[in-house]
Design a protein around this motif. Structure first.
Motif: not given
Length: 615
Positions: A359-383
């Motif tokens: 019908t032309g309607v779209g969606l996006v599916i996100y997934q929340k991380p289950s570990s801290y690895s990505c949080y630690k790798q962020r260049k800017e720690k914001l938030p």
């Protein structure tokens, strides 16, 4: 040589004869008495009972002051003797009046309809006017019935049609007439299963999501869902067929009575808004969060609304966003999409699917991380990551935070894995159990206790018609054992953890059930006449220090449907205080086993509605 009776008289052995005769007569009377009163008692050489009487009732586990059940070996104190002098016909002399709010009175919600407080707000930019502003003191007026109100249509028929007279608000029919949300047909509202994003119907939309991401196994991996800006809750209503329970929420806004429609249909829903305060759910609660054109500015206020979703979403959980910025590329939508990309990237959310249907309607599916690895790798720690919590996990009147909530850990400090698949998770050991050595035993005993109590007393012993019950509130839910024991019944339970009780709401969600925090000294976020059964197990002990039992009775009368039930298990002292108030409201009440008060609300309303009868 034997002594004859004649010789006995001659030898004047009258005392012996008299004693012997008296003994013989006494034994005869005694045996006759037993045989008359106990037909099952048969005479034999050792006087055994051939058909033994049933065993005494199983001891019920008592509760600690913080409402956590203790071992079932400690029975509830016997109250039968105290119950013998209770006169259930006693009524307080209270002059009740209907709320004087004109046509708005039938839908009155004290903490959301406090117009005086709303007018004094300095800003409405962040939906402050849709948040709770409770009047002091609590109003003691009664919400009148709509003209033509009838006993609600029973489930499952109610999912597709309800009485127009029970929710006489046709505005949504006109506003959404092209989107097939709801139609008026004679005396009914009919719900065809359409929606803004459900061009081919909600069932087709649900199947489309599963086809897009097969890892979303409805009713197994995904059991508990939050539907933001739910409309009339058709998404959650149709997912019930797949063993998925959805907490649908929307504010009380210009669409008029979305949540009232949902609850009248028998679909779980609550009035709420993502404004300036946290949602009344624990951290890491939901397996999946859904938003179909829910009109929330996720990047507003520095991204705090999306950070709040991140807080209540489980690690590894999914967020489904179906909105025009996902599939349109005009200037406005493109700007929103770029902002969403930046915000979700800062939260380490990963896009696992992005597509458009026929019908032309779209969606996006996100997934929340289950570990801290990505949080630690962020260049800017914001938030930034939120600080470690040292207090209870209660989000009651708490402001939104600009930080990423911590991932949950077990008692050993290890990150928690995904929940056990449904339905096993209902009885599995919840990861959030306290660290005390006997915590698991207490949880198991609590589960057994409620299974026995519901089976032996609530379903068999009490005069409650389950065929009329669909929407249920457990006002003091503990571990959710009451709801778990009713899981095979055609109803759903809103588990409420009072703010002055031990915080067990995370455990309730881990079991695959839904619930909220609440203070019963204030009104609940629901419309009048939206629940069929209110259950209160030892609720009043902590409340009586802070609020009047009359105010709580008014609130229970507000949210209970006519013909609905209140089931109270409590001390005789508290039952004696509550019963006269209920009788003054023209409720019928009965007492069972000296500790269960059953109240049934009638159709009575003050003055002009005195003669209203059930139709």
């Amino acid at each position: 040589m034997p002594i004859s009776v004649q010789n006995m008289f001659k030898e004047r052995k009258f005392p012996f004869l008299f004693a012997f005769s008296f003994l013989l007569i006494s034994v005869t009377i005694l045996l006759f008495s037993y045989s008359s009163s106990s037909p099952s008692l048969l005479l034999s050489t050792n006087f055994q009972v051939s058909d033994p009487l049933p065993p005494p009732p199983r001891p019920l586990p008592s509760r600690s002051p913080n409402n956590v059940p203790v071992s079932s070996t400690k029975p509830v104190p016997k109250t039968t003797a105290a119950a013998s002098d209770v006169d259930l016909n006693v009524s307080l002399d209270i002059k009740w009046e209907n709320c004087q709010l004109g046509p708005l009175a039938v839908d009155y919600i004290p903490c959301l309809d406090n117009w005086k407080a709303i007018k004094e707000l300095k800003s409405r930019r962040r939906m402050e006017h849709r948040e709770r502003h409770c009047p002091k003191p609590s109003p003691r007026c009664l919400a009148p019935l709509p003209i033509g109100y009838k006993v609600p249509v029973h489930w499952p028929k109610s999912r597709d049609m309800i009485w127009y007279g029970n929710v006489p608000h046709p505005k949504l029919v006109e506003y959404k007439k092209e989107q097939n949300w709801v139609r008026k047909s004679g005396d009914y509202f009919v719900f065809p299963g359409g929606g803004t994003q459900f061009k081919n119907g909600v069932q087709s939309y649900i199947d489309f999501i599963h086809k897009t991401l097969p890892a979303i196994k409805w009713g197994k991996n995904i059991r508990v869902i939050l539907d933001v800006g739910c409309g009339v809750a058709s998404f959650g209503g149709y997912l019930l067929d797949k063993d998925v329970i959805t907490m649908s929420f929307a504010p009380k806004d210009e669409h008029e009575s979305q949540i009232q429609f949902a609850l009248e249909r028998g679909i779980p829903a609550i009035l709420s808004v993502i404004g300036t305060q946290k949602l009344t759910f624990p951290d890491n609660a939901y397996d999946l969060i859904h938003c179909a054109r829910c009109r929330v500015h996720w990047d507003g206020d520095g991204g705090k609304p999306l950070l709040e979703l991140n807080r209540v979403l489980k690690p590894g959980g999914y967020f489904i966003w179906s909105a025009t910025p996902v599939y349109r590329d005009d200037e406005r939508d493109s700007k929103v999409w770029k902002s969403m990309v930046a915000l979700t990237t800062s939260l380490c959310w990963k896009i696992v699917a992005k597509t458009v249907d026929s019908t032309g309607v779209g969606l996006v599916i996100y997934q929340k991380p289950s570990s801290y690895s990505c949080y630690k790798q962020r260049k800017e720690k914001l938030p930034p990551l939120c600080e470690q919590k040292t207090n209870q996990n209660v989000s009651w009147y708490e402001p939104l935070s600009y930080c990423i909530s911590r991932l949950p850990v077990d008692r050993m400090g290890n990150l928690l894995r995904w929940s056990t698949p449904w339905p096993q998770r209902l009885s599995s050991k919840p990861p959030s159990l306290p660290s005390e050595p006997d915590a698991e035993d207490i949880f198991i005993e609590d589960t057994k206790h409620w299974a026995a109590l519901v089976s032996e007393v609530y379903l068999d012993g009490l005069a409650i018609s389950l065929g009329r019950i669909r929407n249920v509130i457990d006002m003091n839910a503990g571990y959710g054992g009451f709801a778990a024991a009713l899981i095979d019944q055609p109803l759903w339970v809103m588990n409420v953890v009072p703010i002055d009780a031990q915080d067990t709401l995370s455990i309730i969600f881990e079991r695959g059930l839904i619930g909220v925090y609440h203070d019963w000294c204030e009104s609940f976020n629901t419309y009048p006449r939206t629940y069929d059964l209110l259950h209160a197990s030892f609720l009043f002990k902590n409340l009586k220090e802070r609020c009047d039992i009359i105010d709580l009775a008014v609130e229970m009368d507000r949210i209970l449907r006519p013909g609905g039930y209140l089931l109270v298990q409590d001390t005789m002292e508290n039952i004696k205080k509550l019963n006269p108030v209920l009788r003054s409201l023209h409720w019928s009440t009965t007492l069972y086993q000296g500790q269960f008060l059953v109240g049934e609300k009638g159709f009575w309303r003050p003055s002009e509605n005195d003669n209203r009868k059930e139709t």
